[in-house]
Design a protein around this motif. Structure first.
Motif, mmCIF file in Angstrom:
data_model
loop_
_atom_site.group_PDB
_atom_site.id
_atom_site.type_symbol
_atom_site.label_atom_id
_atom_site.label_comp_id
_atom_site.label_asym_id
_atom_site.label_seq_id
_atom_site.Cartn_x
_atom_site.Cartn_y
_atom_site.Cartn_z
ATOM 1 N N ALA A 1 0.834 -1.198 0.000
ATOM 2 C CA ALA A 1 0.000 0.000 0.000
ATOM 3 C C ALA A 1 0.872 1.253 0.000
ATOM 4 O O ALA A 1 1.958 1.279 0.571
ATOM 5 N N GLY A 2 0.368 2.277 -0.666
ATOM 6 C CA GLY A 2 1.036 3.569 -0.626
ATOM 7 C C GLY A 2 2.152 3.761 -1.625
ATOM 8 O O GLY A 2 2.795 4.814 -1.637
ATOM 9 N N VAL A 3 2.416 2.766 -2.478
ATOM 10 C CA VAL A 3 3.455 2.898 -3.503
ATOM 11 C C VAL A 3 2.776 3.210 -4.834
ATOM 12 O O VAL A 3 1.905 2.460 -5.284
ATOM 13 N N LEU A 4 3.165 4.308 -5.457
ATOM 14 C CA LEU A 4 2.541 4.738 -6.707
ATOM 15 C C LEU A 4 3.427 4.351 -7.889
ATOM 16 O O LEU A 4 4.579 4.785 -7.965
ATOM 17 N N PRO A 5 2.920 3.558 -8.820
ATOM 18 C CA PRO A 5 3.723 3.183 -9.984
ATOM 19 C C PRO A 5 3.682 4.254 -11.069
ATOM 20 O O PRO A 5 2.757 5.067 -11.133
ATOM 21 N N THR A 6 4.708 4.249 -11.901
ATOM 22 C CA THR A 6 4.690 5.027 -13.135
ATOM 23 C C THR A 6 4.020 4.173 -14.204
ATOM 24 O O THR A 6 4.346 2.995 -14.355
ATOM 25 N N VAL A 7 3.079 4.755 -14.945
ATOM 26 C CA VAL A 7 2.279 3.991 -15.910
ATOM 27 C C VAL A 7 2.458 4.586 -17.306
ATOM 28 O O VAL A 7 2.332 5.799 -17.491
ATOM 29 N N TYR A 8 2.776 3.714 -18.270
ATOM 30 C CA TYR A 8 2.863 4.112 -19.671
ATOM 31 C C TYR A 8 1.949 3.211 -20.485
ATOM 32 O O TYR A 8 2.012 1.984 -20.364
ATOM 33 N N THR A 9 1.104 3.822 -21.323
ATOM 34 C CA THR A 9 0.274 3.059 -22.249
ATOM 35 C C THR A 9 0.805 3.286 -23.658
ATOM 36 O O THR A 9 0.879 4.427 -24.125
ATOM 37 N N LEU A 10 1.204 2.212 -24.319
ATOM 38 C CA LEU A 10 1.798 2.309 -25.641
ATOM 39 C C LEU A 10 0.718 2.372 -26.715
ATOM 40 O O LEU A 10 -0.452 2.068 -26.474
ATOM 41 N N ARG A 11 1.124 2.763 -27.918
ATOM 42 C CA ARG A 11 0.170 2.862 -29.022
ATOM 43 C C ARG A 11 -0.508 1.528 -29.307
ATOM 44 O O ARG A 11 -1.652 1.473 -29.749
ATOM 45 N N SER A 12 0.199 0.455 -29.042
ATOM 46 C CA SER A 12 -0.341 -0.881 -29.294
ATOM 47 C C SER A 12 -1.393 -1.287 -28.266
ATOM 48 O O SER A 12 -2.059 -2.306 -28.428
ATOM 49 N N GLY A 13 -1.545 -0.501 -27.198
ATOM 50 C CA GLY A 13 -2.464 -0.853 -26.124
ATOM 51 C C GLY A 13 -1.788 -1.564 -24.970
ATOM 52 O O GLY A 13 -2.385 -1.740 -23.901
#
Length: 244
Positions: A99-111
């Protein structure tokens, strides 16, 4: 200074702090803590290039991806948790545990979605990471340990950059930074069976999708910072999508 221990002797409070003899005089005992492998009086000084200490990885399907932190984890180790999802909804808090850890999120063009979280481990963080992967047909997850890092300077956005490539059999690697650089390459393919990292880049964990099925593969490696690109990851087939 150690915490003072007081005891009431029936008339007044007196000092009962544990003492040790150092060969010359008695002094208050330094408190110790168990880091998972040995007793310590404090965290070791950080190193410029943290050392790799182990990994756990898996390819799963379903709405939740659970993966243990490597068993030899110690207090103060940096956990790098990588989750690559083949689709699914974008969620505001995809990392359910710790709990309490925020991830970095990337969504690629491919989905395809790449999520990376980094945190200093301690017992209260637990021994398992849990990702919400609802809607993803295939998910690759990895937990990597690095020891000796400067936990005080861990960024909330640890990913330096990400680049997507379409229809390639080589994935160029960005210039390494002035510290240990971890490369994570994910691909989508039904024929990938292997890959070769360039000289100077040390392979760590690898999870390849099932042959004949359009699935995610996730490969990681690291290198000390050099300020230049170490080269490219060579794949044994042309993949539909690759990101690093």
């Amino acid at each position: 200074m150690a915490n003072q221990v007081l005891a009431f002797d029936g008339k007044t409070w007196v000092d009962r702090t544990p003492q040790v003899f150092d060969g010359t005089t008695w002094r208050a005992a330094t408190p110790l803590y168990w880091d998972g492998a040995e007793w310590r009086t404090g965290a070791p000084p950080p190193r410029e290039f943290p050392s790799y200490a182990g990994n756990a990885s898996s390819i799963v399907s379903g709405d939740v991806a659970e993966l243990p932190v490597p068993a030899d984890v110690r207090t103060g180790d940096l956990v790098v948790s990588v989750c690559a999802q083949q689709g699914g909804a974008a969620l505001p808090s995809p990392l359910l545990a710790p709990a309490g850890v925020l991830p970095t999120v990337y969504t690629l063009r491919s989905g395809v979605r790449l999520l990376v979280a980094v945190w200093p481990w301690e017992p209260s963080r637990g021994s398992t990471t849990v990702w919400d992967t609802a809607g993803s047909t295939t998910t690759a997850v990895m937990n990597l340990l690095y020891r000796g890092g400067d936990t005080a300077s861990v960024s909330l956005t640890p990913v330096v950059g990400i680049t997507e490539h379409l229809g390639v059999n080589q994935v160029p690697l960005d210039a390494s930074q002035d510290y240990t650089t971890l490369y994570a390459v994910l691909t989508v393919s039904d024929t990938l069976t292997g890959a070769a990292w360039p000289d100077g880049v040390i392979p760590r964990a690898q999870r390849l999708g099932r042959f004949g099925t359009q699935q995610i593969s996730l490969m990681t490696a690291d290198t000390p910072g050099a300020g230049a690109s170490p080269g490219a990851l060579r794949l044994d087939t042309t993949v539909e999508t690759a990101a690093v």
